[in-house]
Design a protein around this motif. Structure first.
Motif, PDB file in Angstrom:
ATOM      1  N   TRP A   1      -3.239  -0.988 -14.135  1.00 24.08           N
ATOM      2  CA  TRP A   1      -3.975  -2.183 -13.685  1.00 24.08           C
ATOM      3  C   TRP A   1      -3.030  -3.225 -13.106  1.00 24.08           C
ATOM      4  CZ3 TRP A   1      -2.503  -6.719 -15.932  1.00 24.08           C
ATOM      5  CH2 TRP A   1      -1.838  -6.647 -17.160  1.00 24.08           C
ATOM      6  N   PHE A   2      -1.815  -3.345 -13.628  1.00 18.43           N
ATOM      7  CA  PHE A   2      -0.867  -4.333 -13.132  1.00 18.43           C
ATOM      8  C   PHE A   2      -0.454  -3.984 -11.700  1.00 18.43           C
ATOM      9  CE2 PHE A   2       3.222  -6.331 -12.485  1.00 18.43           C
ATOM     10  CZ  PHE A   2       3.063  -7.579 -13.060  1.00 18.43           C
ATOM     11  N   THR A   3      -0.232  -2.694 -11.457  1.00 14.45           N
ATOM     12  CA  THR A   3       0.127  -2.233 -10.114  1.00 14.45           C
ATOM     13  C   THR A   3      -0.975  -2.595  -9.116  1.00 14.45           C
ATOM     14  OG1 THR A   3       1.053  -0.300 -11.256  1.00 14.45           O
ATOM     15  CG2 THR A   3       1.054  -0.273  -8.847  1.00 14.45           C
ATOM     16  N   TYR A   4      -2.198  -2.232  -9.489  1.00 10.14           N
ATOM     17  CA  TYR A   4      -3.321  -2.485  -8.586  1.00 10.14           C
ATOM     18  C   TYR A   4      -3.603  -3.984  -8.440  1.00 10.14           C
ATOM     19  CZ  TYR A   4      -4.438   2.432  -8.028  1.00 10.14           C
ATOM     20  OH  TYR A   4      -4.380   3.762  -7.685  1.00 10.14           O
ATOM     21  N   ASN A   5      -3.370  -4.757  -9.479  1.00 11.47           N
ATOM     22  CA  ASN A   5      -3.564  -6.204  -9.367  1.00 11.47           C
ATOM     23  C   ASN A   5      -2.600  -6.831  -8.362  1.00 11.47           C
ATOM     24  OD1 ASN A   5      -5.658  -6.238 -11.156  1.00 11.47           O
ATOM     25  ND2 ASN A   5      -4.584  -7.321 -12.794  1.00 11.47           N
ATOM     26  N   THR A   6      -1.364  -6.320  -8.336  1.00 14.97           N
ATOM     27  CA  THR A   6      -0.402  -6.827  -7.349  1.00 14.97           C
ATOM     28  C   THR A   6      -0.898  -6.516  -5.939  1.00 14.97           C
ATOM     29  OG1 THR A   6       1.397  -6.423  -8.927  1.00 14.97           O
ATOM     30  CG2 THR A   6       2.010  -6.810  -6.631  1.00 14.97           C
ATOM     31  N   TYR A   7      -1.405  -5.307  -5.751  1.00 11.39           N
ATOM     32  CA  TYR A   7      -1.954  -4.905  -4.453  1.00 11.39           C
ATOM     33  C   TYR A   7      -3.173  -5.766  -4.100  1.00 11.39           C
ATOM     34  CZ  TYR A   7      -4.178  -1.826  -0.982  1.00 11.39           C
ATOM     35  OH  TYR A   7      -4.768  -1.310   0.140  1.00 11.39           O
ATOM     36  N   LEU A   8      -4.061  -5.988  -5.075  1.00  8.83           N
ATOM     37  CA  LEU A   8      -5.244  -6.825  -4.839  1.00  8.83           C
ATOM     38  C   LEU A   8      -4.842  -8.257  -4.493  1.00  8.83           C
ATOM     39  CD1 LEU A   8      -7.632  -5.623  -7.701  1.00  8.83           C
ATOM     40  CD2 LEU A   8      -7.913  -5.248  -5.242  1.00  8.83           C
ATOM     41  N   HIS A   9      -3.785  -8.742  -5.117  1.00 11.77           N
ATOM     42  CA  HIS A   9      -3.307 -10.093  -4.835  1.00 11.77           C
ATOM     43  C   HIS A   9      -2.870 -10.219  -3.378  1.00 11.77           C
ATOM     44  CE1 HIS A   9      -1.402 -13.954  -5.273  1.00 11.77           C
ATOM     45  NE2 HIS A   9      -0.204 -13.461  -4.982  1.00 11.77           N
ATOM     46  N   VAL A  10      -2.196  -9.190  -2.863  1.00 12.49           N
ATOM     47  CA  VAL A  10      -1.783  -9.191  -1.453  1.00 12.49           C
ATOM     48  C   VAL A  10      -3.002  -9.171  -0.540  1.00 12.49           C
ATOM     49  CG1 VAL A  10      -0.603  -7.851   0.338  1.00 12.49           C
ATOM     50  CG2 VAL A  10       0.449  -8.134  -1.912  1.00 12.49           C
ATOM     51  N   LEU A  11      -3.963  -8.327  -0.863  1.00 15.49           N
ATOM     52  CA  LEU A  11      -5.185  -8.255  -0.041  1.00 15.49           C
ATOM     53  C   LEU A  11      -5.943  -9.575  -0.051  1.00 15.49           C
ATOM     54  CD1 LEU A  11      -6.509  -4.687  -0.988  1.00 15.49           C
ATOM     55  CD2 LEU A  11      -5.273  -5.364   1.075  1.00 15.49           C
ATOM     56  N   SER A  12      -6.001 -10.230  -1.209  1.00 18.59           N
ATOM     57  CA  SER A  12      -6.732 -11.505  -1.286  1.00 18.59           C
ATOM     58  C   SER A  12      -6.029 -12.592  -0.486  1.00 18.59           C
ATOM     59  CB  SER A  12      -6.885 -11.946  -2.741  1.00 18.59           C
ATOM     60  OG  SER A  12      -5.650 -12.388  -3.285  1.00 18.59           O
ATOM     61  N   ALA A  13      -4.688 -12.577  -0.494  1.00 24.60           N
ATOM     62  CA  ALA A  13      -3.943 -13.584   0.265  1.00 24.60           C
ATOM     63  C   ALA A  13      -4.165 -13.425   1.763  1.00 24.60           C
ATOM     64  CB  ALA A  13      -2.457 -13.486  -0.050  1.00 24.60           C
TER      65      ALA A  13
ATOM     66  N   GLU B   1       0.836  -1.207   0.000  1.00 23.20           N
ATOM     67  CA  GLU B   1       0.000   0.000   0.000  1.00 23.20           C
ATOM     68  C   GLU B   1       0.870   1.255   0.000  1.00 23.20           C
ATOM     69  OE1 GLU B   1      -3.550   1.927   2.750  1.00 23.20           O
ATOM     70  OE2 GLU B   1      -3.309  -0.255   2.638  1.00 23.20           O
ATOM     71  N   SER B   2       1.956   1.226   0.763  1.00 23.19           N
ATOM     72  CA  SER B   2       2.864   2.369   0.810  1.00 23.19           C
ATOM     73  C   SER B   2       3.529   2.605  -0.552  1.00 23.19           C
ATOM     74  CB  SER B   2       3.930   2.133   1.882  1.00 23.19           C
ATOM     75  OG  SER B   2       4.873   3.165   1.905  1.00 23.19           O
ATOM     76  N   LEU B   3       3.958   1.518  -1.200  1.00 30.41           N
ATOM     77  CA  LEU B   3       4.585   1.644  -2.523  1.00 30.41           C
ATOM     78  C   LEU B   3       3.587   2.160  -3.562  1.00 30.41           C
ATOM     79  CD1 LEU B   3       6.648  -1.661  -2.414  1.00 30.41           C
ATOM     80  CD2 LEU B   3       7.619   0.644  -2.626  1.00 30.41           C
ATOM     81  N   LEU B   4       2.352   1.681  -3.457  1.00 28.28           N
ATOM     82  CA  LEU B   4       1.311   2.150  -4.383  1.00 28.28           C
ATOM     83  C   LEU B   4       1.048   3.638  -4.181  1.00 28.28           C
ATOM     84  CD1 LEU B   4      -0.919   1.640  -6.464  1.00 28.28           C
ATOM     85  CD2 LEU B   4      -2.384   0.850  -4.598  1.00 28.28           C
ATOM     86  N   GLU B   5       0.960   4.086  -2.930  1.00 28.85           N
ATOM     87  CA  GLU B   5       0.719   5.497  -2.644  1.00 28.85           C
ATOM     88  C   GLU B   5       1.871   6.360  -3.159  1.00 28.85           C
ATOM     89  OE1 GLU B   5       0.135   5.604   1.557  1.00 28.85           O
ATOM     90  OE2 GLU B   5      -1.959   4.926   1.445  1.00 28.85           O
ATOM     91  N   GLU B   6       3.095   5.827  -3.019  1.00 27.48           N
ATOM     92  CA  GLU B   6       4.255   6.565  -3.524  1.00 27.48           C
ATOM     93  C   GLU B   6       4.162   6.756  -5.037  1.00 27.48           C
ATOM     94  OE1 GLU B   6       9.163   6.234  -3.537  1.00 27.48           O
ATOM     95  OE2 GLU B   6       7.966   4.881  -2.281  1.00 27.48           O
ATOM     96  N   MET B   7       3.717   5.728  -5.737  1.00 23.57           N
ATOM     97  CA  MET B   7       3.563   5.850  -7.190  1.00 23.57           C
ATOM     98  C   MET B   7       2.500   6.881  -7.537  1.00 23.57           C
ATOM     99  SD  MET B   7       3.809   1.991  -8.741  1.00 23.57           S
ATOM    100  CE  MET B   7       3.884   2.614 -10.412  1.00 23.57           C
ATOM    101  N   VAL B   8       1.412   6.888  -6.792  1.00 22.47           N
ATOM    102  CA  VAL B   8       0.333   7.838  -7.062  1.00 22.47           C
ATOM    103  C   VAL B   8       0.807   9.266  -6.833  1.00 22.47           C
ATOM    104  CG1 VAL B   8      -1.956   8.606  -6.299  1.00 22.47           C
ATOM    105  CG2 VAL B   8      -1.490   6.161  -6.553  1.00 22.47           C
ATOM    106  N   LEU B   9       1.602   9.474  -5.769  1.00 21.50           N
ATOM    107  CA  LEU B   9       2.108  10.807  -5.463  1.00 21.50           C
ATOM    108  C   LEU B   9       3.109  11.294  -6.511  1.00 21.50           C
ATOM    109  CD1 LEU B   9       2.581  10.527  -1.582  1.00 21.50           C
ATOM    110  CD2 LEU B   9       0.871  11.891  -2.800  1.00 21.50           C
ATOM    111  N   GLU B  10       3.834  10.358  -7.111  1.00 18.96           N
ATOM    112  CA  GLU B  10       4.839  10.710  -8.113  1.00 18.96           C
ATOM    113  C   GLU B  10       4.285  10.545  -9.528  1.00 18.96           C
ATOM    114  OE1 GLU B  10       7.601  12.076  -7.473  1.00 18.96           O
ATOM    115  OE2 GLU B  10       7.790  11.731  -5.321  1.00 18.96           O
TER     116      GLU B  10
END
Length: 571
Positions: free
Chosen positions: A101-113, A84-93
C-alpha cells in the motif's frame, strides 16, 4: 549540498569497504530530500542504477520507495512515467520484492499532483479500485487507507474533466463504506472543490447537499472529528457563483449570513473570511441582476471595511480582489452610470492604498482592464477616447513605478471593444472611434512587450464593420496590413474571416484571400478547403477547425446585408 557531499563520500570509500543496502538507501534518501527537485530525482535514479549493477547487493522495497519519493518531490510531469516504471519493476521482481500500500500510495500521490493532466485522475481511480479488489481477495498488504482515497479525490478535484465532481464524490462514498478508513476534512473539502469548479448544471446544489450531509454526519458522530469549516462553505458559495443559475447570488448571500450567525453563536471555525466575502461578491457580479447586483456587491465591500476597521483583524480585510470584484459587478451591470461608478471605485482604491490604512488594496492590471470594460459597456458618446485615456494613464503610472503592471493585450483589446460598440452614435463620433481603433491597433503591434491575439484582430475588424462607411477611401490601406499581420502571427479564425468578408467588398476579399478564396455565390462552395497551417498556428482550440473548415469558409458565415447595425457580429 548535503546530498553532493554524501555522494562524494560514497565514491571515495576505500577499496576494502563495500557499500551495503544501508549505504545505498542513505544516499538515495539524501537526494530524495535534498530539495533539488528534478535534479535530485535524476541523481537518485543514478544511485539506483549503481545498486542494480552491484553484483552483491540487491535493491529492496525501501530503496524503490525512496526513489519513487524523490520523483514525487520533483514537481515535474516526468514523475508520472518514472514512478510508474519503478512500480512495474517491483511487480516484475515479486520473487524478492513486494509492492504494498505504501508503494501504491506514493504512485497515487504523483498522479494526484498531476490531476490536471488528462487521464491521470482516471488512472488514479483505476489503481485504487485494483487495490480494493485485490485486498478483498486476501492481499491485505494492498489494502488502501485514507491517504489512498484522498489522493484519488484530490486527483479528480484537479481534473478539468466534466465528470470530475461525480467521480470525486464516488470515491468519497467508497471511503465512507470502508470500515477501516475514515474521511477527514480534506476528503470532503476536495470533493466540494471539484463541484465549485464544475460548469455542469446542478453542481452547486449537489455541493450544498454534500455540505448538509457532512454537518449531519458530524453531528451524529458518524465521522469523528472531521467537521465543516469556513473553507467548505466558501467552496459551496463559489459553486453557486459559477453556476449561472437563477437566484445563485441570493443563495450565496444566504450561506454567508448563515456562517455569520453560526460564528456569532460560538462556531468560530465557521467565521467567514476575505475569500468567502470575495466569492459572494463574485456571485453578485455574475448574477445578471444589473444595478441591484452591483449595489449588493458594494454593500459587502462596505461591510468588510466596517468589520476590518472594528478590529476583526486580517480575517476580513478587503484586498484588491475584493475591489476588483465590485468593479466587475458595475462593469457587468449595464447601468447608465457603470463607467462613472467604475472610475469612482478606481479613485477610491488609490485613496485607500495611498492612505496606508490597507496595503492589500492596490490597483493592478485587472483593475484597469475592468474599468475600461465598464466604459465600453456605457452609453458615453466618447467612450472610445475615454477608454484610451485610461490606458494612457495606466501606462504612465507603470512607467513612473507607481503601478506594477503595464497595459497588456487584454487592456488594448478592451479599448478596441469600446471602439467597436460605438456605432450607435452620430457619424462624427463613429469616425473618432474608428480613428481610435486604428491608432490603438497600430500601437499594440508596434509594442515589443505586448502581443495581439486572435481576439484583438477579431475585435478590430468588428470595429471596422460597425464604424467604417462603405465609401471610405482608405479601406484597403487599413484592412490589408491588418490581414497580413494576422496571418503572420497565426491568428486567422473563422470569426476573423467573417468580419473581413463583411468589412470589405467581394473583389477586395478575393484579392486578399488569393488562392484560398471561396466564391459562395456559386454551387461549388460545398467542397472542403484547408488554410495554410501558418495562418492558424497560434489559434486556441476554439478556432482550430478553421484549418479544416467544413468547406465553407464563408457559406456558413454572415454575408453583407444592408443596415450596418443589423450585420454586427458578436463573439
Amino acid at each position: 549540498q548535503g546530498a553532493e557531499q554524501a555522494e562524494q563520500l560514497f565514491h571515495s570509500m576505500p577499496p576494502g569497504v563495500k557499500p551495503d543496502i544501508y549505504t545505498y538507501g542513505s544516499l538515495l534518501n539524501a537526494w530524495a530530500v535534498s530539495g533539488m527537485r528534478e535534479y535530485g530525482a535524476e541523481r537518485a535514479d543514478s544511485v539506483m542504477q549503481l545498486l542494480r549493477d552491484d553484483p552483491v547487493v540487491k535493491p529492496n522495497e525501501y530503496c524503490f520507495h525512496v526513489n519513487m519519493n524523490a520523483w514525487a518531490r520533483s514537481g515535474t510531469t516526468k514523475a508520472i512515467d518514472r514512478t510508474e516504471s519503478l512500480l512495474e519493476e517491483m511487480v516484475l521482481e515479486r520473487n524478492y520484492l513486494t509492492a504494498n500500500w505504501f508503494t501504491y500510495n506514493t504512485y497515487l500521490h504523483v498522479l494526484s499532483a498531476h490531476g490536471s493532466v488528462p487521464g491521470m485522475a482516471q488512472k488514479a481511480e483505476g489503481t485504487l479500485l485494483m487495490m480494493l479488489k485485490r485486498s478483498k481477495k486476501g492481499e491485505e498488504h494492498l489494502r488502501p487507507n485514507r491517504f489512498s482515497y484522498n489522493s484519488v479525490i484530490d486527483a479528480w478535484s484537479r481534473s478539468r474533466d466534466d465528470v470530475a465532481p461525480s467521480h470525486a464524490f464516488r470515491v468519497l462514498q467508497l471511503l465512507l463504506q470502508d470500515d477501516r478508513a475514515e474521511p477527514d476534512a480534506f476528503s470532503f473539502n476536495q470533493v466540494l472543490s471539484a463541484f465549485s469548479r464544475s460548469q455542469l448544471k446542478g453542481a452547486a446544489l449537489k455541493a450544498e447537499r454534500l455540505l448538509c450531509d457532512w454537518h449531519e454526519a458530524h453531528s451524529n458522530g458518524w465521522i469523528g472529528a472531521a467537521k465543516p469549516q469556513c473553507i467548505a462553505y466558501t467552496s459551496v458559495i463559489s459553486a453557486w457563483a459559477r453556476s449561472g443559475e437563477p437566484g445563485a447570488a441570493e443563495r450565496a448571500q444566504q450561506l454567508l449570513e448563515s456562517m455569520e450567525r453560526r460564528a456569532a453563536a460560538g462556531d468560530s471555525h465557521l467565521a467567514p473570511n476575505t475569500i468567502t466575502y470575495n466569492a459572494v461578491i463574485d456571485a453578485w457580479a455574475r448574477s445578471g441582476e444589473g444595478t441591484l447586483g452591483a449595489r449588493r456587491a458594494e454593500a459587502l465591500l462596505h461591510r468588510m471595511q466596517r468589520l476590518y476597521e472594528a478590529g476583526n483583524g486580517d480575517r476580513v480585510q478587503p484586498n484588491s480582489i475584493t475591489w476588483n470584484g465590485v468593479l466587475n459587478a458595475w462593469a457587468k451591470s449595464g447601468a447608465r452610470c457603470c463607467a462613472y461608478q467604475a472610475q469612482k471605485h478606481l479613485d477610491k482604491m488609490w485613496e485607500v492604498h495611498r492612505s496606508g490604512k490597507n496595503q492589500r488594496v492596490r490597483p493592478d492590471d485587472k483593475t484597469y482592464n475592468t474599468v475600461i470594460a465598464a466604459i465600453s459597456k456605457s452609453q458615453n458618446v466618447g467612450k472610445a477616447q475615454l477608454a484610451l485615456r485610461v490606458l494612457r494613464k495606466m501606462d504612465k503610472l507603470h512607467q513612473t513605478g507607481v503601478l506594477q503592471d503595464s497595459p497588456d493585450g487584454i487592456t488594448y483589446t478592451t479599448v478596441l471593444q469600446s471602439c467597436a460598440v460605438s456605432s450607435d452614435f452620430d457619424e462624427r463620433s463613429r469616425m473618432k472611434a474608428l480613428d481610435t481603433a486604428i491608432f490603438t491597433l497600430e500601437e499594440i503591434i508596434g509594442r515589443p512587450d505586448v502581443k495581439p491575439n486572435h481576439v484583438t484582430y477579431e475585435v478590430f475588424l468588428k470595429a471596422v464593420v460597425n464604424l467604417m462607411p462603405d465609401e471610405y477611401k482608405l479601406k484597403k490601406e487599413v484592412v490589408e496590413p491588418v490581414f497580413a499581420s494576422c496571418k503572420k502571427d497565426g491568428y486567422v479564425t473563422v470569426v476573423f474571416l467573417a468580419y473581413l468578408r463583411d468589412a470589405v467588398s467581394e473583389d477586395l476579399y478575393k484579392e486578399l484571400m488569393g488562392d484560398y478564396y471561396l466564391d459562395t455565390t456559386t454551387n461549388n462552395a460545398s467542397h472542403k478547403m484547408e488554410l495554410p497551417a501558418a495562418w492558424t498556428k497560434n489559434v486556441p482550440n476554439r478556432g482550430r477547425p478553421m484549418r479544416r473548415a467544413t468547406g465553407v469558409i464563408a457559406s456558413t458565415l454572415p454575408r453583407r446585408v444592408g443596415n450596418p447595425k443589423k450585420r454586427r457580429l458578436r463573439q
